[in-house]
Design an enzyme around this catalytic site. Structure first.
Site, PDB file in Angstrom:
ATOM      1  N   GLY A  31      -5.991  17.924  54.394  1.00  0.00           N
ATOM      2  CA  GLY A  31      -7.304  18.509  54.636  1.00  0.00           C
ATOM      3  C   GLY A  31      -7.665  19.554  53.607  1.00  0.00           C
ATOM      4  O   GLY A  31      -7.113  19.588  52.510  1.00  0.00           O
ATOM      5  N   HIS A  37      -9.304  15.744  45.628  1.00  0.00           N
ATOM      6  CA  HIS A  37      -9.013  14.675  46.595  1.00  0.00           C
ATOM      7  C   HIS A  37      -9.955  13.485  46.372  1.00  0.00           C
ATOM      8  O   HIS A  37      -9.525  12.329  46.402  1.00  0.00           O
ATOM      9  CB  HIS A  37      -9.199  15.183  48.032  1.00  0.00           C
ATOM     10  CG  HIS A  37      -8.201  16.215  48.451  1.00  0.00           C
ATOM     11  ND1 HIS A  37      -8.526  17.544  48.591  1.00  0.00           N
ATOM     12  CD2 HIS A  37      -6.876  16.121  48.746  1.00  0.00           C
ATOM     13  CE1 HIS A  37      -7.458  18.225  48.968  1.00  0.00           C
ATOM     14  NE2 HIS A  37      -6.445  17.383  49.068  1.00  0.00           N
ATOM     15  N   SER A 187      -7.136  23.047  43.977  1.00  0.00           N
ATOM     16  CA  SER A 187      -6.123  23.100  45.031  1.00  0.00           C
ATOM     17  C   SER A 187      -6.764  23.644  46.299  1.00  0.00           C
ATOM     18  O   SER A 187      -7.668  24.486  46.233  1.00  0.00           O
ATOM     19  CB  SER A 187      -4.969  24.019  44.598  1.00  0.00           C
ATOM     20  OG  SER A 187      -4.129  24.329  45.696  1.00  0.00           O
TER      21      SER A 187
END
Length: 282
Positions: A31, A37, A187
């Site tokens: 998450g 991502h 990050s």
């Protein structure tokens, strides 16, 4: 986009997709999603009929309970990001009992020593936790291809080794580090930094670029000394470690051999937030 919240629903969904002969691309996450991502799902879209995400903050890979507690969580935000991206067909958000039906504990793995280098030295058991959750997710999702970012290069190497040793029918694909405009590796932990500290943290990437310039020009001990000097001059930053390692074994080296591939690895703590980065040296 389908939102799947338990193992049984996932199994039914995967079974239907497999019956239709669909090729599945998968990238698991914890998450706190960002563009890094999404770059995994962009890659997955190229070679698969179906792209699946998962969101699960895995308790067994945290050595520090405080770190687990502080890990950013906002599932509704994450679902919205995935929906808006148009890249993902389904997201699996399991409960702890879907992954650990009995005890919340790791299996023990032999990663041929990869687990003992770098992060493994300061985080005992961490990679057993990673291996356990990723193996279980692979067994549930049954992907043809799985995608992991090179920012966590040691984790990528360990997952490749786990899949190889367990004979799992999945191809592991590394995706290049996604960076902000200033070079800082994206990050989830960056969310804990103020904007001015994110800007100051670009020195991590800038240092790796310098290391690549110095590579094979000066000795590794001299490179280390220069890197240490750079971070001694940074306010609110602490260099936890910097090293150059063989890309295949991850073993630290103090000497360059012409026929081997090397990568520089760095960990810097910025205002209490631990940032990791790395760069292939050429």
């Amino acid at each position: 986009m389908e939102v799947i919240k338990n193992k049984k629903t996932l199994q039914d969904f995967i079974e239907r997709q497999k019956e239709m002969g669909k090729k599945i691309g998968f990238a698991p996450t914890m998450g706190a999603l960002h563009k890094g991502h999404l770059s995994l799902y962009e890659e997955a879209r190229k070679d698969n009929d179906l792209v699946i995400s998962s969101i699960f903050v895995n308790p067994t890979q945290f050595n520090n309970p405080e770190d687990l507690e502080k890990y950013p969580r906002d599932v509704n935000r994450d679902i919205l990001i995935l929906e808006n991206s148009g890249l993902v067909d389904a997201v699996y958000i399991p409960e702890v009992t879907d992954i650990y039906p009995e005890k919340t504990e790791s299996q023990h793995y032999d990663f041929d020593g990869l687990e003992n280098e770098m992060e493994g030295k300061s985080r005992p058991g961490h990679f057993d936790g990673v291996g356990t959750v990723v193996e279980e997710l692979f067994r549930q999702v049954k992907p043809d291809h799985a995608y992991f970012g090179e920012k966590d290069f040691q984790q990528l190497a360990i997952i490749k080794k786990m899949a190889e040793k367990k004979h799992l029918p999945v191809k592991i694909i590394g995706v290049p580090i996604y960076r902000a405009e200033n070079g800082l590796a994206l990050s989830s932990r960056n969310q804990r930094l103020h904007e001015d500290r994110k800007e100051a943290s670009k020195v991590i990437y800038e240092t790796l670029v310098k290391v690549n310039d110095w590579f094979r020009v000066i000795t590794i001990p001299e490179i280390k000394e220069r890197v240490t000097d750079i971070f001694d001059q940074q306010h609110g930053m602490k260099l936890e470690y910097f090293l150059i390692a063989d890309e295949n074994t991850l073993k630290e080296t103090d000497f360059f051999y012409k026929d081997r591939k090397y990568r520089a690895f760095i960990v810097v703590v910025v205002d209490g937030v631990r940032l990791i980065d790395n760069m292939h040296l050429d």
